[in-house]
Design a protein around this motif. Structure first.
Motif, mmCIF file in Angstrom:
data_model
loop_
_atom_site.group_PDB
_atom_site.id
_atom_site.type_symbol
_atom_site.label_atom_id
_atom_site.label_comp_id
_atom_site.label_asym_id
_atom_site.label_seq_id
_atom_site.Cartn_x
_atom_site.Cartn_y
_atom_site.Cartn_z
ATOM 1 N N ALA A 112 0.857 -1.188 0.000
ATOM 2 C CA ALA A 112 0.000 0.000 0.000
ATOM 3 C C ALA A 112 0.890 1.234 0.000
ATOM 4 O O ALA A 112 1.830 1.328 0.789
ATOM 5 N N GLU A 113 0.584 2.173 -0.904
ATOM 6 C CA GLU A 113 1.416 3.360 -1.054
ATOM 7 C C GLU A 113 0.586 4.629 -0.881
ATOM 8 O O GLU A 113 -0.540 4.710 -1.364
ATOM 9 N N SER A 114 1.160 5.611 -0.217
ATOM 10 C CA SER A 114 0.591 6.960 -0.048
ATOM 11 C C SER A 114 -0.539 6.998 0.979
ATOM 12 O O SER A 114 -1.065 5.971 1.406
ATOM 13 N N ALA A 115 -0.907 8.214 1.362
ATOM 14 C CA ALA A 115 -2.027 8.497 2.272
ATOM 15 C C ALA A 115 -1.779 7.977 3.685
ATOM 16 O O ALA A 115 -2.716 7.566 4.369
ATOM 17 N N VAL A 116 -0.532 8.018 4.138
ATOM 18 C CA VAL A 116 -0.222 7.626 5.512
ATOM 19 C C VAL A 116 0.313 8.841 6.270
ATOM 20 O O VAL A 116 1.335 9.414 5.896
ATOM 21 N N SER A 117 -0.386 9.214 7.313
ATOM 22 C CA SER A 117 0.085 10.315 8.155
ATOM 23 C C SER A 117 0.109 9.941 9.630
ATOM 24 O O SER A 117 0.747 10.628 10.428
ATOM 25 N N GLN A 118 -0.576 8.859 10.008
ATOM 26 C CA GLN A 118 -0.638 8.464 11.412
ATOM 27 C C GLN A 118 -0.800 6.945 11.509
ATOM 28 O O GLN A 118 -1.130 6.281 10.513
ATOM 29 N N PRO A 119 -0.549 6.377 12.692
ATOM 30 C CA PRO A 119 -0.618 4.925 12.849
ATOM 31 C C PRO A 119 -1.943 4.308 12.400
ATOM 32 O O PRO A 119 -1.958 3.193 11.875
ATOM 33 N N SER A 120 -3.035 5.020 12.576
ATOM 34 C CA SER A 120 -4.335 4.456 12.176
ATOM 35 C C SER A 120 -4.406 4.213 10.669
ATOM 36 O O SER A 120 -5.129 3.304 10.217
ATOM 37 N N ASP A 121 -3.657 4.995 9.881
ATOM 38 C CA ASP A 121 -3.636 4.776 8.435
ATOM 39 C C ASP A 121 -2.930 3.455 8.110
ATOM 40 O O ASP A 121 -3.365 2.712 7.224
ATOM 41 N N VAL A 122 -1.846 3.173 8.823
ATOM 42 C CA VAL A 122 -1.146 1.902 8.632
ATOM 43 C C VAL A 122 -2.050 0.745 9.062
ATOM 44 O O VAL A 122 -2.123 -0.282 8.387
ATOM 45 N N ALA A 123 -2.743 0.921 10.180
ATOM 46 C CA ALA A 123 -3.647 -0.125 10.665
ATOM 47 C C ALA A 123 -4.750 -0.411 9.653
ATOM 48 O O ALA A 123 -5.120 -1.566 9.430
ATOM 49 N N ALA A 124 -5.270 0.641 9.025
ATOM 50 C CA ALA A 124 -6.329 0.454 8.029
ATOM 51 C C ALA A 124 -5.811 -0.326 6.832
ATOM 52 O O ALA A 124 -6.510 -1.217 6.305
ATOM 53 N N TYR A 125 -4.608 -0.011 6.385
ATOM 54 C CA TYR A 125 -4.016 -0.765 5.278
ATOM 55 C C TYR A 125 -3.781 -2.221 5.677
ATOM 56 O O TYR A 125 -4.047 -3.147 4.903
ATOM 57 N N ARG A 126 -3.268 -2.420 6.888
ATOM 58 C CA ARG A 126 -3.043 -3.790 7.372
ATOM 59 C C ARG A 126 -4.353 -4.571 7.392
ATOM 60 O O ARG A 126 -4.425 -5.715 6.910
ATOM 61 N N ASP A 127 -5.391 -3.960 7.914
ATOM 62 C CA ASP A 127 -6.676 -4.651 8.008
ATOM 63 C C ASP A 127 -7.276 -4.938 6.640
ATOM 64 O O ASP A 127 -8.069 -5.868 6.482
ATOM 65 N N ALA A 128 -6.886 -4.148 5.634
ATOM 66 C CA ALA A 128 -7.376 -4.358 4.268
ATOM 67 C C ALA A 128 -6.543 -5.382 3.506
ATOM 68 O O ALA A 128 -6.861 -5.696 2.356
ATOM 69 N N GLY A 129 -5.483 -5.885 4.146
ATOM 70 C CA GLY A 129 -4.703 -6.953 3.519
ATOM 71 C C GLY A 129 -3.303 -6.581 3.086
ATOM 72 O O GLY A 129 -2.624 -7.387 2.432
ATOM 73 N N ALA A 130 -2.817 -5.399 3.440
ATOM 74 C CA ALA A 130 -1.471 -5.001 3.030
ATOM 75 C C ALA A 130 -0.422 -5.815 3.787
ATOM 76 O O ALA A 130 -0.502 -5.982 5.004
ATOM 77 N N ASP A 131 0.549 -6.334 3.046
ATOM 78 C CA ASP A 131 1.717 -6.962 3.659
ATOM 79 C C ASP A 131 2.755 -5.902 4.005
ATOM 80 O O ASP A 131 3.516 -6.051 4.968
ATOM 81 N N VAL A 132 2.786 -4.845 3.190
ATOM 82 C CA VAL A 132 3.812 -3.809 3.283
ATOM 83 C C VAL A 132 3.152 -2.453 3.071
ATOM 84 O O VAL A 132 2.214 -2.328 2.278
ATOM 85 N N VAL A 133 3.649 -1.434 3.763
ATOM 86 C CA VAL A 133 3.211 -0.060 3.525
ATOM 87 C C VAL A 133 4.449 0.761 3.205
ATOM 88 O O VAL A 133 5.454 0.701 3.923
ATOM 89 N N LEU A 134 4.400 1.516 2.111
ATOM 90 C CA LEU A 134 5.502 2.401 1.730
ATOM 91 C C LEU A 134 5.186 3.804 2.245
ATOM 92 O O LEU A 134 4.125 4.351 1.944
ATOM 93 N N ILE A 135 6.109 4.362 3.030
ATOM 94 C CA ILE A 135 5.862 5.641 3.691
ATOM 95 C C ILE A 135 7.055 6.570 3.481
ATOM 96 O O ILE A 135 8.191 6.174 3.708
ATOM 97 N N GLY A 136 6.773 7.790 3.068
ATOM 98 C CA GLY A 136 7.830 8.765 2.872
ATOM 99 C C GLY A 136 7.597 10.043 3.646
ATOM 100 O O GLY A 136 8.273 10.345 4.630
ATOM 101 N N GLU A 137 6.595 10.820 3.224
ATOM 102 C CA GLU A 137 6.386 12.157 3.766
ATOM 103 C C GLU A 137 6.254 12.170 5.284
ATOM 104 O O GLU A 137 6.861 13.014 5.959
ATOM 105 N N ALA A 138 5.485 11.248 5.838
ATOM 106 C CA ALA A 138 5.256 11.247 7.287
ATOM 107 C C ALA A 138 6.541 10.985 8.062
ATOM 108 O O ALA A 138 6.673 11.420 9.218
ATOM 109 N N LEU A 139 7.494 10.295 7.439
ATOM 110 C CA LEU A 139 8.753 9.993 8.122
ATOM 111 C C LEU A 139 9.752 11.136 8.011
ATOM 112 O O LEU A 139 10.459 11.435 8.978
ATOM 113 N N VAL A 140 9.821 11.771 6.846
ATOM 114 C CA VAL A 140 10.830 12.820 6.667
ATOM 115 C C VAL A 140 10.422 14.143 7.300
ATOM 116 O O VAL A 140 11.260 15.024 7.492
#
Length: 256
Positions: free
Chosen positions: A214-242
């Motif tokens: 899953a790529e993009s639209a991650v700004s907080q942990p709940s966004d990662v959780a939503a991707y995980r619950d939707a079946g993502a094995d991996v989340v690619l995150i850039g802006e929120a980290l830098v």
């Protein structure tokens, strides 16, 4: 926007080819040490995995971070628990370079992704010559013949290909290609608009033996959780980290 980015990246690659020939870059790519097995590093696990991105800027948000030491940032990501590092090497709008990738590769032991607008073999050889373990191919930017040729070349060089999609049709093209690592980008690279529900809609049609990113639209942990619950094995995150403390932010994302 995607067409502009792809054309610009190709123009810049042709300029580099004037200085370093295709034959020379191909020879360097073939002589490079074997790529790290990124599929093994990113395959399905008990917890979601993260590809952490070295990203100075973007067309949608402009300047994000200086990142004077990309290798140091990548080392922070590794310490924080990332499973792979993505390095933006596009210079015009993302302010990255292949030197960033080389520096990162020399510092970390994780698989490293060349994230760029790849449309020609020279760029694939460049990626492997710079010791990239993965290369990004964006389905929307390539016709089927070019996509297949670049995918095959990446595989021949021992790299894993992250095949990025943004629609059911593009996903079908990626799966027909035999892609084992498939990304669904919530950001439409033609308009740069976000659709946070896209991954959840497309994920059920991706086979279980394909690693789902899953790529993009991650700004907080709940966004990662939503991707995980939707079946993502991996989340690619850039802006929120830098734009935040990289280690603590990454750890909070991995804790979901």
């Amino acid at each position: 926007m995607l067409a502009e980015l792809t054309a610009g990246a190709a123009h810049d690659a042709l300029a580099r080819q004037e200085a370093v020939s295709l034959a020379a870059v191909e020879a360097e790519a073939i002589a490079a040490p074997p790529a790290i097995d990124a599929l093994a590093a990113l395959s399905h696990g008990e917890r979601v995995k993260i590809i952490a991105e070295v990203k100075r800027a973007s067309p949608s948000r402009g300047h994000l971070a200086e990142i004077a030491d990309p290798a140091g940032l990548a080392a922070d990501y590794e310490r924080g628990g990332a499973s792979a590092i993505s390095v933006l090497t596009e210079s015009r709008r993302f302010k990255g370079s292949l030197d960033d990738l080389r520096d990162v590769r020399a510092r970390v032991s994780l698989p490293v992704l060349r994230k760029d607008f790849v449309s020609m073999p020279y760029q694939v050889f460049e990626a492997r010559a710079a010791r990239a373990d993965l290369v990004l191919l964006i389905v929307a930017a390539l016709d089927d013949k070019t996509l297949a040729e670049l995918f095959a070349l990446s595989s021949e060089l021992g790299m894993t290909t992250l095949v990025e999609t943004h629609s059911a049709d593009e996903l079908s093209r990626a799966l027909d290609l035999g892609a084992r690592l498939v990304g669904v980008n919530a950001r439409d690279l033609s308009t740069f608009e976000l659709d946070k529900t896209l991954f959840a809609r497309l994920a059920p049609t991706i086979p279980d033996d394909v690693v789902k990113v899953a790529e993009s639209a991650v700004s907080q942990p709940s966004d990662v959780a939503a991707y995980r619950d939707a079946g993502a094995d991996v989340v690619l995150i850039g802006e929120a980290l830098v734009t935040n403390d990289p280690v603590s932010t990454l750890e909070s994302f991995l804790a979901v």
